[in-house]
Design a protein around this motif. Structure first.
Motif, mmCIF file in Angstrom:
data_model
loop_
_atom_site.group_PDB
_atom_site.id
_atom_site.type_symbol
_atom_site.label_atom_id
_atom_site.label_comp_id
_atom_site.label_asym_id
_atom_site.label_seq_id
_atom_site.Cartn_x
_atom_site.Cartn_y
_atom_site.Cartn_z
ATOM 1 N N SER A 1 0.769 -1.229 0.110
ATOM 2 C CA SER A 1 0.018 0.056 0.071
ATOM 3 C C SER A 1 0.731 1.191 0.113
ATOM 4 O O SER A 1 2.157 0.997 0.358
ATOM 5 N N GLY A 2 0.191 2.378 -0.220
ATOM 6 C CA GLY A 2 0.729 3.706 -0.312
ATOM 7 C C GLY A 2 0.209 4.432 -1.540
ATOM 8 O O GLY A 2 -0.824 4.112 -2.040
ATOM 9 N N VAL A 3 0.980 5.669 -1.811
ATOM 10 C CA VAL A 3 0.293 6.493 -3.101
ATOM 11 C C VAL A 3 0.132 5.699 -4.267
ATOM 12 O O VAL A 3 0.965 4.808 -4.501
ATOM 13 N N PRO A 4 -1.090 5.619 -4.931
ATOM 14 C CA PRO A 4 -2.026 6.773 -4.819
ATOM 15 C C PRO A 4 -3.035 6.490 -3.803
ATOM 16 O O PRO A 4 -4.217 6.950 -3.893
ATOM 17 N N PHE A 5 -3.260 5.034 -3.399
ATOM 18 C CA PHE A 5 -4.226 4.819 -2.398
ATOM 19 C C PHE A 5 -3.860 4.864 -0.933
ATOM 20 O O PHE A 5 -2.580 5.203 -0.310
ATOM 21 N N ASN A 6 -4.629 4.497 0.009
ATOM 22 C CA ASN A 6 -4.516 4.522 1.409
ATOM 23 C C ASN A 6 -3.447 3.714 1.802
ATOM 24 O O ASN A 6 -2.941 2.723 1.269
ATOM 25 N N THR A 7 -2.674 4.136 3.133
ATOM 26 C CA THR A 7 -1.633 3.460 3.513
ATOM 27 C C THR A 7 -2.454 2.528 4.520
ATOM 28 O O THR A 7 -3.197 2.742 5.295
ATOM 29 N N LEU A 8 -2.014 1.000 4.166
ATOM 30 C CA LEU A 8 -2.922 0.023 4.833
ATOM 31 C C LEU A 8 -2.035 -0.875 5.536
ATOM 32 O O LEU A 8 -2.649 -1.999 6.011
ATOM 33 N N CYS A 9 -0.946 -0.994 5.605
ATOM 34 C CA CYS A 9 0.006 -2.047 6.238
ATOM 35 C C CYS A 9 0.110 -1.914 7.418
ATOM 36 O O CYS A 9 0.347 -0.630 8.180
ATOM 37 N N VAL A 10 0.012 -2.925 8.531
ATOM 38 C CA VAL A 10 -0.089 -2.951 9.964
ATOM 39 C C VAL A 10 1.304 -3.246 10.202
ATOM 40 O O VAL A 10 2.004 -4.077 9.897
ATOM 41 N N ASP A 11 2.054 -2.247 11.203
ATOM 42 C CA ASP A 11 3.034 -2.626 11.662
ATOM 43 C C ASP A 11 3.014 -3.478 12.800
ATOM 44 O O ASP A 11 2.412 -3.078 13.992
ATOM 45 N N GLN A 12 3.416 -4.691 12.887
ATOM 46 C CA GLN A 12 2.973 -5.788 13.642
ATOM 47 C C GLN A 12 3.821 -5.495 15.098
ATOM 48 O O GLN A 12 3.660 -6.132 16.168
ATOM 49 N N ALA A 13 5.010 -4.510 14.986
ATOM 50 C CA ALA A 13 5.689 -4.087 16.049
ATOM 51 C C ALA A 13 4.850 -3.252 17.017
ATOM 52 O O ALA A 13 4.887 -2.960 18.178
ATOM 53 N N ASP A 14 3.855 -2.685 16.319
ATOM 54 C CA ASP A 14 2.781 -1.835 16.988
ATOM 55 C C ASP A 14 1.405 -1.569 16.216
ATOM 56 O O ASP A 14 1.119 -0.704 15.553
ATOM 57 N N PRO A 15 0.838 -3.073 16.515
ATOM 58 C CA PRO A 15 -0.526 -3.058 15.559
ATOM 59 C C PRO A 15 -1.430 -1.872 15.702
ATOM 60 O O PRO A 15 -2.330 -1.847 14.843
ATOM 61 N N ALA A 16 -1.488 -1.352 16.830
ATOM 62 C CA ALA A 16 -2.714 -0.337 17.256
ATOM 63 C C ALA A 16 -2.026 0.842 16.453
ATOM 64 O O ALA A 16 -2.924 1.910 16.521
ATOM 65 N N GLY A 17 -0.905 1.406 16.088
ATOM 66 C CA GLY A 17 -0.346 2.510 15.671
ATOM 67 C C GLY A 17 -0.627 2.686 14.379
ATOM 68 O O GLY A 17 -1.616 1.904 13.804
ATOM 69 N N ASP A 18 -0.209 3.802 13.887
ATOM 70 C CA ASP A 18 -0.552 4.194 12.582
ATOM 71 C C ASP A 18 0.124 3.165 11.613
ATOM 72 O O ASP A 18 1.042 2.610 11.665
ATOM 73 N N PRO A 19 -0.565 3.140 10.247
ATOM 74 C CA PRO A 19 -0.021 2.233 9.307
ATOM 75 C C PRO A 19 1.017 2.703 8.683
ATOM 76 O O PRO A 19 1.401 3.753 8.952
ATOM 77 N N ILE A 20 1.646 1.855 7.844
ATOM 78 C CA ILE A 20 2.810 2.241 7.159
ATOM 79 C C ILE A 20 2.785 1.929 5.674
ATOM 80 O O ILE A 20 1.808 0.910 5.490
ATOM 81 N N ASP A 21 3.602 2.482 4.994
ATOM 82 C CA ASP A 21 3.655 2.171 3.749
ATOM 83 C C ASP A 21 4.687 0.815 3.358
ATOM 84 O O ASP A 21 5.512 0.492 3.770
ATOM 85 N N ARG A 22 4.143 0.088 2.117
ATOM 86 C CA ARG A 22 5.001 -0.878 1.665
ATOM 87 C C ARG A 22 4.794 -0.930 0.170
ATOM 88 O O ARG A 22 3.760 -1.519 -0.409
ATOM 89 N N ALA A 23 5.376 0.044 -0.464
ATOM 90 C CA ALA A 23 4.795 0.055 -1.985
ATOM 91 C C ALA A 23 5.189 -0.668 -2.957
ATOM 92 O O ALA A 23 5.955 -0.203 -4.034
ATOM 93 N N TYR A 24 5.335 -1.870 -2.997
ATOM 94 C CA TYR A 24 5.620 -3.039 -3.751
ATOM 95 C C TYR A 24 4.682 -4.285 -3.587
ATOM 96 O O TYR A 24 4.136 -4.329 -2.439
ATOM 97 N N THR A 25 4.716 -5.175 -4.390
ATOM 98 C CA THR A 25 3.874 -6.470 -4.570
ATOM 99 C C THR A 25 4.650 -7.495 -4.642
ATOM 100 O O THR A 25 5.644 -7.637 -4.982
ATOM 101 N N ARG A 26 4.083 -8.417 -3.778
ATOM 102 C CA ARG A 26 4.786 -9.732 -3.982
ATOM 103 C C ARG A 26 3.698 -10.827 -3.957
ATOM 104 O O ARG A 26 2.356 -10.751 -3.652
ATOM 105 N N ILE A 27 3.953 -11.907 -4.387
ATOM 106 C CA ILE A 27 3.201 -13.355 -4.296
ATOM 107 C C ILE A 27 3.716 -14.205 -3.116
ATOM 108 O O ILE A 27 4.997 -14.510 -2.937
ATOM 109 N N VAL A 28 3.124 -14.246 -2.009
ATOM 110 C CA VAL A 28 3.681 -14.871 -0.536
ATOM 111 C C VAL A 28 2.859 -15.779 -0.217
ATOM 112 O O VAL A 28 1.473 -15.880 -0.378
ATOM 113 N N SER A 29 3.291 -16.951 0.346
ATOM 114 C CA SER A 29 2.485 -18.001 1.082
ATOM 115 C C SER A 29 3.123 -17.822 2.705
ATOM 116 O O SER A 29 4.347 -17.639 2.911
ATOM 117 N N PHE A 30 2.213 -17.957 3.609
ATOM 118 C CA PHE A 30 2.420 -18.332 4.972
ATOM 119 C C PHE A 30 2.158 -19.602 5.347
ATOM 120 O O PHE A 30 0.963 -20.074 5.257
#
Length: 713
Positions: free
Chosen positions: A388-417
Motif C-alpha cells: 500500500s501507499g500512494v496513490p491509495f490509502n496506507t494500509l500496512c499494519v506495523d506488527q511491532a505496533d499493531p494499534a499504531g499508525d499504518p505504514i507504507d510498503r509500495a511493492y507487491t509480492r506473491i507470498v505464502s504463509f
C-alpha cells in the motif's frame, strides 16, 4: 506505416528481422523453384488491412491464431492478402479458393474468425484471425517459447477494462500469445471470469437495476447463460468473488449499508458472506459488522465507510471459510459450522492486521491490502500481497505496533504463509516479487495443479498476467502492447476451456431447391467459418468450390459440404438441386402422306423437311405440324411461321406464330397450316415454309421443321 516480418532459413535455423502487427512473412523449408537453378525457401505471408485495423502477434509460420484489433470505423470489414512463394500452392480463405490470395470479408462481429489455409509443398498451414470488438487492446507475450510441458494447460481468463475512463469492458480467454479464443464486450463493468467448482464458468456483471450491484452469471463452456445468482434479502451483491458448488449451493458476497461508522456520520458498509442453499434459502450468513475496530482505513479517508472491503472467499479443506479483507490487511478463517471451540460464524483466526492471531518473523508485517487469499493443498495460505501507499490509502499494519499508525510498503509480492496454530506463528515464503512492481489495487494468484502459479497484475501495468513455476521462475508473461490503451483485469484465472462450438457451413450456390437447366453452367460456391478457439481445420465439398455443378443428367442432385475444426467437431450441410430439361420437338407432315417427319430429331429445318406439289392455281397443300414438350417440366412452347414468297399465301390462324398452352412433359399440340398457290404462279415456282419452336423459358431447347411447296404443271 507497416513493417514486414521476414524470417530467413539459415542453416536450418529461423532468424528474424523486424516486427509488425498487421503484416508478416515466414519461411517454412526449401524447394527447387521451377525453371531456376537456385534452391529457394518457400515463404508464406498474410496481411490484414482495413480501417483502424491491426493484428497481433507478428506473423510466423509457427503460430496458428491471431487477433484483429479494430476501431469504430472498421465496421466489420477487413481484407486479407495471403501468399505462398510456391507457384503450385493454393490459398483458401474461409474455405474459398482465392487464386490471387486476396479476399475482403464483410459483416464480421466480435469473436468471428477468418480462416486462411495455405496448401503447398510444405504441406497444409492453417491460420485463423479473430475479429475483436472495437477498443480491445493489443496484447504481447514478452517471454520466449516455453519448453513443452512447462505451462499448465488452458486459457487465461481476463476481464479487461479501463477502470478510470469510459469505454467497453471485455470478457475473454486468451492463449499463450494473448489471442482470444472467445471475447464479449460490455458497456458496463464486468469482473472475475473464473472456473467454478461445479464445472461451469462465472462472471460478475452489472445488474441493470439502479443500486442493485452485480449479478453473478453462471456460464456453460459455450458461454451461454446457465443461471444468475444474487444474494437473498440483500441489496448489493458484490463482484469480488463467488463460489458455485456442484450441489447447487452458492456462496456470495455483498456490500451492505447498515448504519453508521463509530463517528456517527459516515455510512457503514458491512461485508457480508452468504451461503444460498440449492432450494434458494439462506443457510449461512456472516458479516464484518462486529469487527469495525479492525479497519486500517483512516476515519477521514474517502472510503472510510468501506471499512473491511472483502475481496475473496474460499472454502477451505476443512469446510470453513477463508475471507480476505483489504482494509483490514488481514485474512480471516471463519467457522461455517459448529466445531470444537467455535460456533458457526465465529472467527477461528486472523492472519495479519490489527489483531493477528499469529506472530511474524522480525521485520515481517504480514499481508497488506492483499487480494485473492487461497489455501494451498499443504495448508499454507497464498495471497496476492498488494502492499500500500500512494496513490491509495496506507494500509500496512506495523506488527511491532499493531494499534499504531499504518505504514507504507509500495511493492507487491506473491507470498505464502506457513501457519503453526499451536505456536501461533506465520512464516512467509515469497514466491515472486519483481522489484518496484506495485499493484496498488486488485490482482490475483491462482495455484495450479502442476505446481505453477498464475498471477493477475491488475493495477501493475508492467504485465497483465504471469505464470511462475514452483521455484518462482517466470515461465510466461503477457503485457499490453506498447501504445495500447491501459486496460486492467481484476483477476487472471487459468483453466482449460474446451471448444464446444462446431464450425458453420454456408452454401450460397446452388440455392436451396434450385432448378437448373440441363447443361447450364453453374459454379459451386460455399464457405466455412469457425469460432470457439480451435480454428477451422477443413472445408471440403463433394463438388469443390468454384467447380461446375453436374447438370448433365435430368433429376435431383445432391451436394454436401463438410467442415471440421481443431477440436474434431464436424458440421455437414447437404443441399439438393434439380436439373430440368426444356426441349421442344417439332414434327411435320403433308396431310394424307403418312408419318410425321422429325419426331425425336433436333436440328436444322432442312433435316426435318417435307415436300409438296400444287398442280392447279388456287389449290392448296395442307401441312400438319405437331409440337411436343419433350422436356422434364410443364412448359408452353413458342413457335413462328416463316415464309417469303409472292407466289403463295398462307392460310390458318397460326400463320404468324404464337404460343401453345402449357404442355405437360410428353404432351403434344398440333396445328394445321395451308399453303395456297396464287392464280398467276407459274409452274416451277416454290416456297419454303420454316416453323421454328422453342420452350418459352429456354431458347436453347428449340427445334425447327420446314416444308418446300412447289407449283407443278
Amino acid at each position: 506505416m507497416r513493417r514486414l516480418l521476414v524470417l530467413v532459413l539459415v542453416s536450418g535455423a529461423l532468424v528474424g528481422a523486424g516486427t509488425g502487427s498487421a503484416v508478416g512473412s515466414a519461411v517454412g523449408s526449401a524447394k527447387q523453384i521451377a525453371g531456376s537453378a537456385v534452391l529457394a525457401p518457400v515463404t508464406h505471408s498474410i496481411e490484414v488491412t482495413g480501417v483502424e485495423v491491426g493484428t497481433f502477434p507478428a506473423f510466423s509460420s509457427e503460430i496458428s491464431r491471431y487477433a484483429i484489433t479494430t476501431g469504430p470505423g472498421t465496421d466489420g470489414q477487413v481484407t486479407l492478402t495471403a501468399s505462398t512463394s510456391d507457384p503450385t500452392g493454393e490459398i483458401r480463405i474461409d474455405g474459398v479458393p482465392e487464386p490471387d490470395g486476396v479476399r475482403t470479408v464483410e459483416g464480421l462481429t466480435e469473436g468471428d474468425e477468418v480462416s486462411v489455409i495455405i496448401t503447398d509443398t510444405l504441406g497444409v498451414a492453417r491460420h485463423s484471425y479473430i475479429y475483436l470488438p472495437s477498443g480491445f487492446p493489443a496484447l504481447e507475450r514478452v517471454t520466449p517459447d516455453p519448453a513443452p510441458g512447462t505451462l499448465a494447460p488452458g486459457l487465461v481468463l481476463l476481464t479487461l477494462g479501463q477502470f478510470f475512463s469510459p469505454g467497453d469492458w471485455f470478457e475473454t480467454g486468451v492463449d499463450i500469445n494473448g489471442v482470444p479464443a472467445f471475447v464479449r464486450s460490455s458497456p458496463t463493468a464486468t469482473f472475475d471470469l473464473q472456473r467454478q467448482p461445479n464445472g461451469n464458468l462465472s462472471v460478475a456483471r452489472v445488474n441493470p437495476a439502479p443500486g442493485a450491484g452485480f449479478d453473478v452469471v453462471e456460464l456453460a463452456d459455450d458461454l451461454s447463460e446457465v443461471a444468475v445468482h444474487r444474494a437473498v434479502g440483500l441489496v448489493n451483491t458484490d463482484p469480488h468473488d463467488a463460489i458455485l458448488e456442484p450441489d447447487g449451493t452458492a456462496w456470495l458476497v455483498s456490500y451492505e449499508v447498515r448504519g453508521l461508522m463509530p463517528d456517527n456520520t459516515t455510512p457503514r458498509v458491512d461485508g457480508v458472506v452468504q451461503r444460498v442453499d440449492p432450494d434458494g434459502t439462506v443457510g449461512f450468513e456472516w458479516s464484518t459488522e462486529d469487527y469495525v475496530d479492525l479497519t486500517v482505513i483512516a476515519p477521514d479517508a474517502a472510503n472510510a465507510g468501506d471499512y473491511s472491503h472483502i475481496n475473496s472467499i474460499q472454502l477451505m479443506l476443512d469446510g470453513n471459510l477463508l475471507v480476505s479483507m483489504r482494509h483490514f490487511s488481514s485474512v480471516f478463517k471463519v467457522a461455517t459450522h459448529d466445531q470444537p471451540g467455535f460456533e458457526a460464524g465465529e472467527v477461528i483466526w486472523q492472519l495479519g492486521g490489527r489483531y493477528s492471531s499469529f506472530e511474524f518473523p522480525p521485520g515481517e508485517n504480514g499481508p497488506c491490502a492483499q487480494h485473492t487469499a487461497r489455501e494451498l493443498p499443504n495448508g499454507d495460505i497464498m495471497v496476492f500481497d498488494n502492499g500500500s501507499g500512494v496513490p491509495f490509502n496506507t494500509l500496512c499494519v506495523d506488527q511491532a505496533d499493531p494499534a499504531g499508525d499504518p505504514i507504507d510498503r509500495a511493492y507487491t509480492r506473491i507470498v505464502s504463509f506457513t501457519l503453526d496454530e499451536n505456536a501461533g506463528t506465520a512464516t512467509p515464503s515469497v514466491l515472486y516479487a519483481p522489484p518496484t512492481w506495485f499493484a496498488y489495487f486488485a490482482g490475483s494468484t491462482q495455484p495450479l495443479s502442476n505446481g505453477n502459479t498464475v498471477v493477475g497484475w491488475a493495477a501493475e501495468v508492467h504485465a497483465v498476467a504471469s505464470e511462475v513455476d514452483a521455484s518462482g521462475a517466470l515461465v510466461w508473461e503477457l503485457r499490453l502492447a506498447p501504445g495500447a490503451a491501459t486496460h486492467l483485469s481484476y483477476r487472471a484465472h487459468k483453466t482449460p476451456v474446451p471448444d464446444v462450438t462446431a464450425p458453420t457451413v454456408s452454401i450460397t450456390t446452388p440455392d436451396a431447391g434450385a432448378r437448373l437447366r440441363q447443361g447450364e453452367q453453374v459454379a459451386m460456391a460455399y464457405e466455412c467459418r469457425d469460432r470457439g478457439g480451435s480454428s477451422l481445420a477443413t472445408c471440403v465439398g463433394s463438388t469443390d468450390n468454384t467447380a461446375l455443378l453436374d447438370t448433365s443428367r435430368v433429376g435431383e442432385h445432391e451436394v454436401q459440404v463438410s467442415a471440421t475444426d481443431g477440436a474434431g467437431h464436424e458440421t455437414i450441410q447437404t443441399r439438393t438441386y434439380t436439373v430440368v430439361s426444356s426441349q421442344a420437338d417439332a414434327a411435320i407432315k403433308v396431310k394424307g402422306s403418312g408419318r410425321f417427319v422429325g419426331v425425336g430429331t433436333y436440328g436444322a429445318p432442312r433435316t426435318q423437311r417435307v415436300k409438296a406439289k400444287i398442280s392447279t392455281p388456287g389449290k392448296r397443300a395442307t401441312l400438319k405440324i405437331r409440337l411436343t414438350n419433350t422436356g422434364s417440366e410443364p412448359e408452353a412452347l413458342r413457335y413462328s411461321v416463316e415464309a417469303n414468297s409472292k407466289w403463295f399465301r398462307l392460310v390458318g390462324r397460326t400463320r404468324g406464330g404464337g404460343t401453345t398452352p402449357v404442355l405437360a412433359p410428353g404432351e403434344r399440340w398440333t396445328m394445321t397450316l395451308q399453303v395456297v398457290r396464287r392464280a398467276r404462279t407459274a409452274p416451277g415456282r416454290q416456297v419454303t415454309v420454316r416453323i421454328p419452336v422453342r420452350p418459352v423459358s429456354d431458347a436453347s431447347g428449340g427445334d425447327a421443321v420446314s416444308a418446300r411447296v412447289r407449283a407443278s404443271r
